[in-house]
Design a protein around this motif. Structure first.
Motif, PDB file in Angstrom:
ATOM      1  N   VAL A 150       0.878  -1.176   0.000  1.00  0.00           N
ATOM      2  CA  VAL A 150       0.000   0.000   0.000  1.00  0.00           C
ATOM      3  C   VAL A 150       0.912   1.222   0.000  1.00  0.00           C
ATOM      4  N   PRO A 151       1.263   1.713  -1.197  1.00  0.00           N
ATOM      5  CA  PRO A 151       2.288   2.772  -1.294  1.00  0.00           C
ATOM      6  C   PRO A 151       1.989   3.981  -0.410  1.00  0.00           C
ATOM      7  N   ASN A 152       0.739   4.437  -0.371  1.00  0.00           N
ATOM      8  CA  ASN A 152       0.430   5.644   0.396  1.00  0.00           C
ATOM      9  C   ASN A 152       0.346   5.409   1.903  1.00  0.00           C
ATOM     10  N   MET A 153       0.513   4.169   2.328  1.00  0.00           N
ATOM     11  CA  MET A 153       0.660   3.880   3.758  1.00  0.00           C
ATOM     12  C   MET A 153       2.095   3.449   4.037  1.00  0.00           C
ATOM     13  N   ASN A 154       2.955   3.544   3.018  1.00  0.00           N
ATOM     14  CA  ASN A 154       4.352   3.094   3.122  1.00  0.00           C
ATOM     15  C   ASN A 154       4.424   1.627   3.573  1.00  0.00           C
ATOM     16  N   TYR A 177      -7.243   3.611   0.193  1.00  0.00           N
ATOM     17  CA  TYR A 177      -5.859   3.476  -0.261  1.00  0.00           C
ATOM     18  C   TYR A 177      -5.759   2.319  -1.245  1.00  0.00           C
ATOM     19  N   ASN A 178      -5.018   2.526  -2.307  1.00  0.00           N
ATOM     20  CA  ASN A 178      -4.826   1.440  -3.269  1.00  0.00           C
ATOM     21  C   ASN A 178      -3.796   0.447  -2.752  1.00  0.00           C
ATOM     22  N   TRP A 179      -4.123  -0.830  -2.895  1.00  0.00           N
ATOM     23  CA  TRP A 179      -3.097  -1.849  -2.642  1.00  0.00           C
ATOM     24  C   TRP A 179      -2.746  -2.521  -3.964  1.00  0.00           C
ATOM     25  N   GLU A 205      -8.488  -1.985  -3.300  1.00  0.00           N
ATOM     26  CA  GLU A 205      -8.548  -0.841  -2.390  1.00  0.00           C
ATOM     27  C   GLU A 205      -8.632  -1.305  -0.938  1.00  0.00           C
TER      28      GLU A 205
END
Ligand SMILES: [Cu+2]
Length: 209
Positions: A150-154, A177-179, A205
């Motif tokens: 999940v890039p936007n959750m690092n 968030y996209n996974w 997602e």
């Protein structure tokens, strides 16, 4: 005769009820005290994902690997994965698929989890019982099958071939968030077609609420 029959069914019902409650109780206990858990939090939430590889993807015209959400003994779509916000998540990934596969340098180590590590057991032998595992911070490409990223959750969880992974991470308060799997496990020359571009297979997602 009637009475005997009646008592037979009363007895049968009692056995079913006792057995059912026992099963539920056992499930609740194993859920509450996982052997690999080192955490305790009032907000801890358990979720189990399963990766299988013999799923026919019509748009690709062949079998492809896919992530599923294990819910009440059923494999449900991973297109939308619902998680509580602002919580400690204990994610278990049961992977029946083999590797190997590669990923970019951005995703070749575990990030966003507790201590940037994850617990792996039954490596290369997913159905074996009573194997001890170990904490790892990366997986070599020779043994890598998929990631749950999940890039936007690092967040980057690496999934070795035929193994079980347990990872802990905190969710943000809310949002979608996209996974994506970041291992080239799909179709085409790049390996980024098929499952890799299909929601509910190797992407989707995370919905926080
Ligand atoms: Cu994948």
């Amino acid at each position: 005769m009637k009475t005997i029959e009646t008592w037979f069914y009363v007895g049968l019902l009692a056995v079913i009820l006792i057995f059912g409650v026992g099963m539920y109780y056992e499930g609740a206990i194993s859920h509450a005290s996982p052997s690999t858990s080192t955490q305790s939090s009032t907000n801890e939430y358990n979720i189990t994902l399963v990766i299988t590889n013999q799923n026919y993807l019509a748009s690709a015209g062949q079998n492809q690997p896919a992530y599923y959400v294990l819910e009440n003994g059923k494999l449900m779509s991973s297109a939308q994965i619902y998680l509580p916000g602002d919580s400690l998540i204990r994610m278990t990934i049961i992977n029946y698929d083999t590797g190997p596969g590669t990923t970019s340098s951005t995703y070749n180590k575990v990030t966003g989890t507790l201590n940037n590590t994850e617990y792996v057991f039954n490596d290369t032998s997913v159905n074996t019982t009573a194997q001890t595992g170990h904490w790892i911070s990366s997986v070599p490409f020779s043994d890598l099958a998929h990631t749950f990223t999940v890039p936007n959750m690092n967040l980057n969880i690496m999934v070795p071939s035929e193994s079980i992974v347990v990872a802990y991470f905190h969710t943000p308060a809310s949002g979608v968030y996209n996974w994506q799997c970041e291992v080239d496990c799909g179709t085409g020359a790049s390996g980024w077609g098929g499952a890799m571009e299909t929601p509910g297979w190797m992407q989707g997602e995370i919905v926080l609420d």
